[in-house]
Design an enzyme around this catalytic site. Structure first.
Site, short mmCIF file in Angstrom:
data_model
loop_
_atom_site.label_atom_id
_atom_site.label_comp_id
_atom_site.label_asym_id
_atom_site.label_seq_id
_atom_site.Cartn_x
_atom_site.Cartn_y
_atom_site.Cartn_z
N ASP A 244 -4.62 3.86 -2.28
CA ASP A 244 -5.76 4.23 -1.44
C ASP A 244 -6.22 5.65 -1.73
O ASP A 244 -5.60 6.61 -1.30
CB ASP A 244 -5.38 4.11 0.04
CG ASP A 244 -5.28 2.68 0.50
OD1 ASP A 244 -6.20 1.89 0.19
OD2 ASP A 244 -4.30 2.34 1.18
N MET B 143 -8.76 8.43 -0.90
CA MET B 143 -9.71 8.77 0.18
C MET B 143 -10.23 10.19 -0.01
O MET B 143 -9.45 11.10 -0.33
CB MET B 143 -9.01 8.68 1.54
CG MET B 143 -8.40 7.31 1.81
SD MET B 143 -7.82 7.21 3.51
CE MET B 143 -6.94 5.65 3.47
N SER C 117 2.22 -0.85 6.42
CA SER C 117 3.24 -0.78 7.47
C SER C 117 4.16 -2.00 7.45
O SER C 117 5.37 -1.86 7.62
CB SER C 117 2.59 -0.70 8.85
OG SER C 117 1.43 0.08 8.79
N HIS D 157 -1.06 -1.06 -4.42
CA HIS D 157 -2.37 -0.73 -3.84
C HIS D 157 -2.43 0.77 -3.59
O HIS D 157 -1.62 1.33 -2.84
CB HIS D 157 -2.56 -1.52 -2.54
CG HIS D 157 -3.93 -1.38 -1.96
ND1 HIS D 157 -5.03 -2.03 -2.46
CD2 HIS D 157 -4.39 -0.63 -0.93
CE1 HIS D 157 -6.10 -1.71 -1.76
NE2 HIS D 157 -5.74 -0.85 -0.82
N SER E 126 0.85 -1.20 0.00
CA SER E 126 0.00 0.00 0.00
C SER E 126 0.88 1.24 0.00
O SER E 126 1.62 1.50 0.95
CB SER E 126 -0.91 0.01 1.23
OG SER E 126 -1.62 1.23 1.24
N MET F 262 -11.98 4.81 -1.73
CA MET F 262 -12.77 5.06 -0.52
C MET F 262 -13.41 6.42 -0.70
O MET F 262 -13.02 7.44 -0.10
CB MET F 262 -11.85 5.00 0.71
CG MET F 262 -11.50 3.57 1.09
SD MET F 262 -10.02 3.45 2.11
CE MET F 262 -8.80 3.49 0.83
N GLY G 1 -9.55 4.16 6.29
CA GLY G 1 -9.24 5.57 6.55
C GLY G 1 -7.77 5.81 6.88
O GLY G 1 -7.24 6.86 6.54
N PHE G 2 -7.14 4.83 7.50
CA PHE G 2 -5.76 5.04 7.94
C PHE G 2 -4.95 3.75 7.85
O PHE G 2 -5.50 2.66 8.02
CB PHE G 2 -5.74 5.52 9.40
CG PHE G 2 -6.57 6.75 9.62
CD1 PHE G 2 -6.05 8.02 9.34
CD2 PHE G 2 -7.89 6.64 10.04
CE1 PHE G 2 -6.83 9.15 9.51
CE2 PHE G 2 -8.68 7.77 10.21
CZ PHE G 2 -8.15 9.03 9.94
N ASP H 200 -7.25 -6.23 3.48
CA ASP H 200 -6.64 -4.89 3.60
C ASP H 200 -6.80 -4.37 5.03
O ASP H 200 -7.91 -4.11 5.48
CB ASP H 200 -7.35 -3.96 2.61
CG ASP H 200 -6.70 -2.59 2.50
OD1 ASP H 200 -5.65 -2.38 3.12
OD2 ASP H 200 -7.27 -1.74 1.79
N GLY H 201 -5.65 -4.23 5.71
CA GLY H 201 -5.66 -3.64 7.05
C GLY H 201 -4.99 -4.53 8.08
O GLY H 201 -5.50 -5.61 8.38
N MET I 32 -12.26 -5.65 4.03
CA MET I 32 -11.52 -4.75 4.92
C MET I 32 -11.31 -5.46 6.26
O MET I 32 -12.26 -5.96 6.87
CB MET I 32 -12.30 -3.45 5.15
CG MET I 32 -12.41 -2.53 3.95
SD MET I 32 -10.84 -2.08 3.19
CE MET I 32 -9.93 -1.33 4.56
C1 DX5 Z 1 -6.83 1.63 5.04
C2 DX5 Z 1 -6.26 1.38 3.69
C3 DX5 Z 1 -5.18 0.37 3.67
C4 DX5 Z 1 -3.93 0.73 4.44
C5 DX5 Z 1 -3.36 -0.54 5.02
O1 DX5 Z 1 -7.98 2.39 4.93
O2 DX5 Z 1 -7.29 0.94 2.80
O3 DX5 Z 1 -4.84 0.00 2.33
O4 DX5 Z 1 -2.94 1.33 3.64
O5 DX5 Z 1 -2.27 -0.23 5.82
P1 DX5 Z 1 -1.65 -1.26 6.86
O6 DX5 Z 1 -1.19 -2.46 6.10
O7 DX5 Z 1 -0.55 -0.49 7.51
O8 DX5 Z 1 -2.77 -1.63 7.84
ZN ZN Z 2 -6.78 0.02 0.81
#
Ligand code: DX5
Ligand code: ZN
Length: 221
Positions: free
Chosen positions: A40, A42, A201, A38, A13, A73, A147-148, A178-179, A142
């Protein structure tokens, strides 16, 4: 272990990268052996955070041949889909919760020859997708509230994946997670029938991202 016959894809990501050094991040992903990037997107409405839009995808396209896996998103994504396709997205994933006419929005993507994913939040049932399974290429489960980056993994995503794989029968549809994915939970993730692995991460903070990428693809064998 599910025998779904699909290859496992690793999708770092880019949300976890330094936004002033995106070209370097893309090169790193290629070196790690990633399959997809990937992305994201937002909008500050569907999710509380704001990231980047079509221009960034266009610039990614100029800088890499990796598959651009664009996770929208965005509230009412149908407003922007044509622009993301024109920018060079290979896969566009919309949220079931963000569009009123899901079937129409899916067709808007697929009619242009682009692969279509549908994402559901942790609290959304997999059965909201039962009627559209023949029209999509991927389901994104998800495993955090979107969001983060850097949030913890929500374990019940695994149970959703197993039931979803059963519901899919012999359809060849990717299931992406994802997440909060890491080397610690990848084994149970791969066993659940999931075959597309998003990691922010876990890769960007790894001491050895190439090795981490290999573990995310094959598990801790
Ligand atoms: C969250 C995103 C993810 C995010 C995942 O809303 O959709 O793609 O980047 O990050 P990690 O792997 O750090 O949880
Ligand atoms: Zn994502």
């Amino acid at each position: 272990m599910f025998n779904h016959g699909l290859t496992t894809k690793v999708a770092p990501s880019i949300l976890s990268a330094d936004f002033t050094r995106m070209a370097e991040a893309l090169k790193s992903m290629e070196e790690w052996g990633a399959d997809w990037v990937h992305c994201d997107v937002m909008d500050g409405m569907f999710v509380p955070n704001i990231t980047f839009g079509q221009q960034m995808i266009r610039d990614f396209r100029k800088n890499t041949n990796l598959i651009l896996d664009v996770h929208l998103m965005v509230q009412a994504p149908e407003r922007y889909i044509d622009e993301f396709i024109e920018a060079g997205a290979d896969i566009i994933t919309i949220h079931q919760e963000a569009t009123t006419h899901l079937h129409r929005t899916i067709l808007q993507i697929r009619d242009k020859g682009v692969k279509c994913g549908v994402a559901i939040n942790p609290a959304t049932s997999i059965y909201t997708l039962e009627e559209v399974l023949d029209d999509i290429d991927m389901v994104l489960l998800m495993s955090c509230d979107p969001g983060f980056g850097g949030q913890p993994f929500i374990p019940y995503a695994l149970n959703k994946a197993k039931r979803l794989r059963e519901m899919m029968g012999d359809r060849q549809i990717d299931i992406e997670v994802d997440g909060g994915v890491s080397e610690k939970n990848i084994d149970i993730i791969l066993e659940s029938g999931i075959n597309a692995i998003v990691a922010g991460s876990a890769l960007f903070k790894s001491q050895d991202p190439k090795k981490t990428c290999e573990i995310l693809r094959n598990g801790n064998r």
